[in-house]
Design a protein around this motif. Structure first.
Motif, mmCIF file in Angstrom:
data_model
loop_
_atom_site.group_PDB
_atom_site.id
_atom_site.type_symbol
_atom_site.label_atom_id
_atom_site.label_comp_id
_atom_site.label_asym_id
_atom_site.label_seq_id
_atom_site.Cartn_x
_atom_site.Cartn_y
_atom_site.Cartn_z
ATOM 1 N N LEU A 38 7.413 2.859 59.600
ATOM 2 C CA LEU A 38 8.770 2.972 58.913
ATOM 3 C C LEU A 38 9.781 3.626 60.037
ATOM 4 O O LEU A 38 9.529 4.835 60.385
ATOM 5 C CB LEU A 38 8.924 3.567 57.421
ATOM 6 C CG LEU A 38 8.198 2.722 56.709
ATOM 7 C CD1 LEU A 38 8.114 3.645 55.394
ATOM 8 C CD2 LEU A 38 8.988 1.597 56.419
ATOM 9 N N THR A 66 9.292 -1.828 63.521
ATOM 10 C CA THR A 66 9.081 -3.211 62.800
ATOM 11 C C THR A 66 9.638 -3.171 61.512
ATOM 12 O O THR A 66 10.152 -4.126 60.719
ATOM 13 C CB THR A 66 7.281 -3.089 62.544
ATOM 14 O OG1 THR A 66 6.792 -2.820 63.746
ATOM 15 C CG2 THR A 66 6.719 -4.290 61.783
ATOM 16 N N TYR A 67 9.417 -1.961 60.591
ATOM 17 C CA TYR A 67 10.385 -1.800 59.353
ATOM 18 C C TYR A 67 11.458 -0.676 59.383
ATOM 19 O O TYR A 67 11.256 0.265 60.032
ATOM 20 C CB TYR A 67 9.244 -1.580 58.337
ATOM 21 C CG TYR A 67 8.259 -2.778 58.089
ATOM 22 C CD1 TYR A 67 8.604 -3.974 57.475
ATOM 23 C CD2 TYR A 67 6.929 -2.714 58.837
ATOM 24 C CE1 TYR A 67 7.491 -5.068 57.160
ATOM 25 C CE2 TYR A 67 6.077 -3.809 58.620
ATOM 26 C CZ TYR A 67 6.431 -4.953 57.925
ATOM 27 O OH TYR A 67 5.420 -6.039 57.682
ATOM 28 N N THR A 68 12.605 -0.882 58.477
ATOM 29 C CA THR A 68 13.269 0.270 58.551
ATOM 30 C C THR A 68 13.474 0.679 57.108
ATOM 31 O O THR A 68 13.519 -0.386 56.212
ATOM 32 C CB THR A 68 14.672 -0.228 59.132
ATOM 33 O OG1 THR A 68 14.462 -0.485 60.354
ATOM 34 C CG2 THR A 68 15.616 0.892 59.012
ATOM 35 N N ILE A 101 13.155 -1.343 51.979
ATOM 36 C CA ILE A 101 12.309 -1.536 53.179
ATOM 37 C C ILE A 101 12.662 -2.760 53.770
ATOM 38 O O ILE A 101 12.612 -4.106 53.046
ATOM 39 C CB ILE A 101 10.770 -1.423 52.999
ATOM 40 C CG1 ILE A 101 10.562 -0.062 52.603
ATOM 41 C CG2 ILE A 101 10.347 -1.776 54.446
ATOM 42 C CD1 ILE A 101 9.226 0.140 52.531
ATOM 43 N N SER A 103 12.542 -5.527 56.973
ATOM 44 C CA SER A 103 11.875 -6.039 58.314
ATOM 45 C C SER A 103 12.744 -6.107 59.461
ATOM 46 O O SER A 103 13.570 -6.082 59.584
ATOM 47 C CB SER A 103 10.793 -7.468 57.888
ATOM 48 O OG SER A 103 11.906 -8.316 57.942
ATOM 49 N N LYS A 104 12.036 -6.060 60.650
ATOM 50 C CA LYS A 104 12.436 -6.311 62.070
ATOM 51 C C LYS A 104 13.715 -7.496 61.946
ATOM 52 O O LYS A 104 14.777 -7.234 62.537
ATOM 53 C CB LYS A 104 11.505 -6.648 63.184
ATOM 54 C CG LYS A 104 12.198 -6.314 64.430
ATOM 55 C CD LYS A 104 10.873 -6.353 65.493
ATOM 56 C CE LYS A 104 11.525 -5.802 66.870
ATOM 57 N NZ LYS A 104 10.100 -5.531 67.701
ATOM 58 N N THR A 108 14.499 -8.368 53.309
ATOM 59 C CA THR A 108 14.083 -7.472 52.390
ATOM 60 C C THR A 108 12.523 -7.408 52.023
ATOM 61 O O THR A 108 12.349 -8.711 51.496
ATOM 62 C CB THR A 108 14.900 -7.208 51.318
ATOM 63 O OG1 THR A 108 16.145 -7.013 51.811
ATOM 64 C CG2 THR A 108 14.729 -6.040 50.470
ATOM 65 N N VAL A 109 11.634 -6.607 52.260
ATOM 66 C CA VAL A 109 10.260 -6.891 52.288
ATOM 67 C C VAL A 109 10.074 -5.967 50.841
ATOM 68 O O VAL A 109 8.720 -6.241 50.190
ATOM 69 C CB VAL A 109 9.501 -6.494 53.255
ATOM 70 C CG1 VAL A 109 9.425 -7.663 54.563
ATOM 71 C CG2 VAL A 109 9.554 -5.248 53.958
ATOM 72 N N SER A 159 2.593 -0.481 49.582
ATOM 73 C CA SER A 159 2.435 -1.106 50.983
ATOM 74 C C SER A 159 1.630 -2.313 50.988
ATOM 75 O O SER A 159 1.965 -3.117 51.992
ATOM 76 C CB SER A 159 1.752 0.156 51.747
ATOM 77 O OG SER A 159 0.400 0.158 51.397
ATOM 78 N N TRP A 162 4.243 -4.865 50.808
ATOM 79 C CA TRP A 162 5.391 -5.505 51.999
ATOM 80 C C TRP A 162 4.933 -5.333 53.333
ATOM 81 O O TRP A 162 5.241 -5.750 54.167
ATOM 82 C CB TRP A 162 6.323 -4.568 51.755
ATOM 83 C CG TRP A 162 6.050 -2.855 51.796
ATOM 84 C CD1 TRP A 162 5.842 -2.039 50.763
ATOM 85 C CD2 TRP A 162 6.007 -2.126 53.072
ATOM 86 N NE1 TRP A 162 5.610 -0.726 51.375
ATOM 87 C CE2 TRP A 162 5.568 -0.890 52.563
ATOM 88 C CE3 TRP A 162 6.330 -2.382 54.359
ATOM 89 C CZ2 TRP A 162 5.476 0.307 53.679
ATOM 90 C CZ3 TRP A 162 6.031 -1.507 55.290
ATOM 91 C CH2 TRP A 162 5.648 -0.032 55.089
ATOM 92 N N LEU A 163 3.756 -4.596 53.455
ATOM 93 C CA LEU A 163 3.003 -4.374 54.819
ATOM 94 C C LEU A 163 2.360 -5.491 55.116
ATOM 95 O O LEU A 163 1.336 -5.861 54.727
ATOM 96 C CB LEU A 163 2.260 -2.937 54.855
ATOM 97 C CG LEU A 163 1.702 -2.420 56.364
ATOM 98 C CD1 LEU A 163 3.055 -2.171 57.001
ATOM 99 C CD2 LEU A 163 0.957 -1.236 55.947
#
Length: 164
Positions: A38, A66-68, A101, A103-104, A108-109, A159, A162-163
């Motif tokens: 993150l 990868t994720y923000t 969260i 994604s790149k 929105t994941v 996780s 979303w992961l």
């Protein structure tokens, strides 16, 4: 009598072990997947700084983007105790964090989550404004640490959603 106690203890252990319960802190595989994934952007104010630092300590600094973790915080201060002379001697601080969260590619994941923490601080009637200010800053730092704990725990729990 001791026989019944043993049966009760064994039945509790059997039920607990058979339900699939696994503490989050022991699930190192899940934690290792989240750590360093993150990107946590800079936040305003001192409590934003403390929150970001605590989140980086818990979730690691992003190795790639990868994720923000999109994060907004709000801190409210409520006068809690007022003396008969109209002097405030106790305050309640409430910090609310809304986060998602992303994604790149901008999707929105993890939908918007919200965490709320509360703490208080006091100042005596004859204390200076400086002492009250220091007490408030320490309380805001406590809030940041508490809310970072809540955010990191929820991010790890969710996780698997979303992961990828």
């Amino acid at each position: 009598m001791w026989f019944f106690r043993r049966i009760i203890v064994l039945s509790i252990l059997t039920i607990t072990l058979s339900c699939g319960f696994k503490p989050l802190y022991s699930d190192l595989e899940k934690k290792n997947k989240v750590v360093g994934v993150l990107k946590i952007p800079k936040l305003d104010d001192k409590e934003g700084f403390h929150l970001r630092e605590e989140l980086i300590r818990r979730l690691g600094d992003a190795k790639d983007d990868t994720y923000t973790l999109s994060l907004q915080i709000n801190t409210d201060r409520i006068n809690e105790v007022i003396t008969p002379n109209n002097e405030i001697t106790s305050y309640r601080l409430i910090m609310t964090a809304s986060y998602t969260i992303i994604s790149k590619d901008g999707a929105t994941v993890l939908q918007t989550q919200e965490s709320i923490v509360r703490t208080g601080f006091s100042s005596s009637r004859n204390s200076t404004g400086f002492i009250t200010q220091i007490a408030e800053e320490a309380a805001k730092k406590r809030l940041a640490v508490k809310i970072a704990e809540k955010i990191s725990t929820r991010v790890m729990i969710l996780s698997e959603n979303w992961l990828k």
